[in-house]
Design a protein around this motif. Structure first.
Motif: not given
Length: 102
Positions: A67-91
């Protein structure tokens, strides 16, 4: 890349709002016209993903599942994840994806 992502998010958000307005006004959940606009949104997102080097479909995920970061789901690679809440984290996620998928 952030300027491209900002323009993409603004465009998708504005068109999504208008699609929902048309749905409400015409009490239309599924119709060919709106489905074609939604397909256009997906194709636009895929084109932007290609332009910014997002081969892991993070833009689609960010928009449709997070939901364009509104849900703040974690994402990443190789077990290294973090909440994605905005475009800077998406970038940062897209950049990490470029390094990971080489």
């Amino acid at each position: 890349m952030i300027k491209i992502l900002e323009k993409w998010q603004k465009t998708i958000s504005e068109t999504s709002e208008q699609i929902e307005n048309v749905r409400r006004v015409f009490n239309c959940v599924e119709c060919d016209v709106l489905n074609s606009f939604e397909r256009l949104q997906v194709e636009y997102t895929e084109a932007i993903a290609s332009e910014v080097g997002d081969s892991c479909e993070w833009l689609l995920w960010y928009w449709l599942e997070n939901d364009m970061g509104a849900l703040g789901f974690d994402a990443g690679y190789h077990g290294n994840t973090k909440p994605i809440t905005g475009l800077s984290e998406l970038e940062a996620l897209i950049i990490d994806g470029k390094k990971t998928t080489r």
